[in-house]
Design a protein around this motif. Structure first.
Motif, mmCIF file in Angstrom:
data_model
loop_
_atom_site.group_PDB
_atom_site.id
_atom_site.type_symbol
_atom_site.label_atom_id
_atom_site.label_comp_id
_atom_site.label_asym_id
_atom_site.label_seq_id
_atom_site.Cartn_x
_atom_site.Cartn_y
_atom_site.Cartn_z
ATOM 1 N N GLU A 110 34.413 86.282 61.763
ATOM 2 C CA GLU A 110 35.188 86.972 62.799
ATOM 3 C C GLU A 110 34.569 86.752 64.174
ATOM 4 N N ASP A 111 33.233 86.806 64.259
ATOM 5 C CA ASP A 111 32.543 86.561 65.527
ATOM 6 C C ASP A 111 32.786 85.134 66.014
ATOM 7 N N MET A 112 32.754 84.158 65.083
ATOM 8 C CA MET A 112 33.016 82.765 65.453
ATOM 9 C C MET A 112 34.444 82.609 65.970
ATOM 10 N N LEU A 113 35.401 83.252 65.305
ATOM 11 C CA LEU A 113 36.797 83.176 65.751
ATOM 12 C C LEU A 113 36.964 83.795 67.136
ATOM 13 N N ALA A 114 36.322 84.932 67.354
ATOM 14 C CA ALA A 114 36.413 85.584 68.661
ATOM 15 C C ALA A 114 35.807 84.692 69.743
ATOM 16 N N ALA A 115 34.676 84.069 69.445
ATOM 17 C CA ALA A 115 34.034 83.184 70.419
ATOM 18 C C ALA A 115 34.924 81.977 70.712
ATOM 19 N N LEU A 116 35.523 81.395 69.687
ATOM 20 C CA LEU A 116 36.427 80.267 69.892
ATOM 21 C C LEU A 116 37.638 80.677 70.718
ATOM 22 N N HIS A 117 38.165 81.858 70.441
ATOM 23 C CA HIS A 117 39.317 82.345 71.202
ATOM 24 C C HIS A 117 38.946 82.533 72.667
ATOM 25 N N THR A 118 37.763 83.096 72.918
ATOM 26 C CA THR A 118 37.318 83.322 74.293
ATOM 27 C C THR A 118 37.170 81.997 75.029
ATOM 28 N N VAL A 119 36.525 81.021 74.397
ATOM 29 C CA VAL A 119 36.341 79.711 75.020
ATOM 30 C C VAL A 119 37.702 79.072 75.277
ATOM 31 N N SER A 120 38.594 79.165 74.301
ATOM 32 C CA SER A 120 39.932 78.582 74.446
ATOM 33 C C SER A 120 40.700 79.256 75.581
ATOM 34 N N ALA A 121 40.636 80.581 75.662
ATOM 35 C CA ALA A 121 41.342 81.309 76.717
ATOM 36 C C ALA A 121 40.770 80.962 78.090
ATOM 37 N N GLU A 122 39.439 80.839 78.167
ATOM 38 C CA GLU A 122 38.808 80.485 79.442
ATOM 39 C C GLU A 122 39.206 79.063 79.851
ATOM 40 N N ALA A 123 39.247 78.154 78.903
ATOM 41 C CA ALA A 123 39.637 76.772 79.209
ATOM 42 C C ALA A 123 41.091 76.719 79.675
ATOM 43 N N ARG A 124 41.973 77.486 79.018
ATOM 44 C CA ARG A 124 43.377 77.529 79.440
ATOM 45 C C ARG A 124 43.485 78.080 80.854
ATOM 46 N N ALA A 125 42.743 79.153 81.150
ATOM 47 C CA ALA A 125 42.801 79.765 82.478
ATOM 48 C C ALA A 125 42.305 78.783 83.544
ATOM 49 N N ARG A 126 41.205 78.056 83.242
ATOM 50 C CA ARG A 126 40.687 77.060 84.203
ATOM 51 C C ARG A 126 41.707 75.955 84.419
ATOM 52 N N ALA A 127 42.330 75.502 83.357
ATOM 53 C CA ALA A 127 43.318 74.421 83.470
ATOM 54 C C ALA A 127 44.525 74.884 84.280
ATOM 55 N N GLU A 128 44.974 76.097 84.041
ATOM 56 C CA GLU A 128 46.125 76.622 84.790
ATOM 57 C C GLU A 128 45.787 76.802 86.262
ATOM 58 N N ALA A 129 44.559 77.263 86.545
ATOM 59 C CA ALA A 129 44.151 77.468 87.937
ATOM 60 C C ALA A 129 43.976 76.128 88.658
ATOM 61 N N ALA A 130 43.485 75.119 87.951
ATOM 62 C CA ALA A 130 43.224 73.822 88.576
ATOM 63 C C ALA A 130 44.496 72.999 88.771
ATOM 64 N N THR A 131 45.494 73.246 87.962
ATOM 65 C CA THR A 131 46.725 72.461 88.028
ATOM 66 C C THR A 131 47.908 73.386 88.265
ATOM 67 N N PRO A 132 48.305 73.557 89.508
ATOM 68 C CA PRO A 132 49.461 74.412 89.753
ATOM 69 C C PRO A 132 50.705 73.777 89.131
ATOM 70 N N PRO A 133 51.613 74.579 88.675
ATOM 71 C CA PRO A 133 52.809 74.011 88.054
ATOM 72 C C PRO A 133 53.582 73.174 89.070
ATOM 73 N N PRO A 134 54.046 72.002 88.660
ATOM 74 C CA PRO A 134 54.760 71.136 89.609
ATOM 75 C C PRO A 134 56.110 71.739 89.994
ATOM 76 N N ALA A 135 56.488 71.537 91.256
ATOM 77 C CA ALA A 135 57.762 72.053 91.747
ATOM 78 C C ALA A 135 58.920 71.207 91.234
ATOM 79 N N VAL A 136 58.645 69.938 90.977
ATOM 80 C CA VAL A 136 59.673 69.034 90.461
ATOM 81 C C VAL A 136 59.100 68.341 89.233
ATOM 82 N N PRO A 137 59.973 67.827 88.379
ATOM 83 C CA PRO A 137 59.453 67.105 87.209
ATOM 84 C C PRO A 137 58.569 65.944 87.656
ATOM 85 N N THR A 138 57.444 65.763 86.946
ATOM 86 C CA THR A 138 56.519 64.686 87.296
ATOM 87 C C THR A 138 56.130 63.905 86.056
#
Length: 179
Positions: A110-138
């Motif tokens: 359970e601790d390993m799963l929680a740690a993986l989830h935290t790392v995954s959530a942090e990586a998703r948040a960094r990726a979303e912050a670094a790449t704003p959604p495109p205004a037009v299809p790219t």
């Protein structure tokens, strides 16, 4: 009924997916418990003197959920399914120790799963912050090898205007390839 057996470092006691027909009691040395995922092996834990291995499969009558490998010179007692169940049924302290060990292993997972989830959530948040959604299809072109990076560069190329022509640039006096 039981049987004593010795293993050398690196020897496999049993593999993930094997039938669960016996339990292993570590008499001396220690073993690694590994989960095989494709070509990768994940170290789930270790077992040392006095600890059982393979009891989960014997209890729920399912194939081995992990591979066990000797991490040192190892002496073990192989106990048949029936022998193990009789031993545990007749010894309340042993049953309690098994429950505590299995509970600790479950908490570790359970601790390993929680740690993986935290790392995954942090990586998703960094990726979303670094790449704003495109205004037009790219379209995004990205080099995935060092050699390709020499030609394309290390940053992805974003194409927002279509149609887009891929090719070489026309030389002076040469007709434009796009026409």
């Amino acid at each position: 009924m039981y049987l004593l057996k010795r293993f050398q470092p690196g020897d496999i006691l049993f593999r993930q997916g094997d039938p669960s027909d016996h339990v292993v009691l570590v008499r001396s040395g220690h073993a690694e418990v590994l989960r095989e995922v494709g070509e990768d092996c994940i170290l789930l834990g270790t077992a040392k003197e006095g600890e059982f291995l393979g009891e989960m499969g014997v209890l729920d009558e399912r194939p081995r959920s992990a591979t066990v490998r000797a991490a040192s010179e190892l002496e073990v007692e192989l106990i048949s399914r029936r022998g193990f169940l009789e031993r545990v049924s007749g010894d309340a302290q042993l049953a309690h120790r098994l429950l505590v060990r299995m509970s600790a292993r479950l908490r570790d997972v359970e601790d390993m799963l929680a740690a993986l989830h935290t790392v995954s959530a942090e990586a998703r948040a960094r990726a979303e912050a670094a790449t704003p959604p495109p205004a037009v299809p790219t379209i995004r072109l990205e080099a995935t090898t060092y050699a390709a990076m020499l030609y394309v560069g290390s940053e992805p190329i974003r194409i927002t205007s279509l149609p887009y022509v891929v090719g070489r640039q026309s030389d002076i006096g040469e007709p434009d390839a796009a026409n």
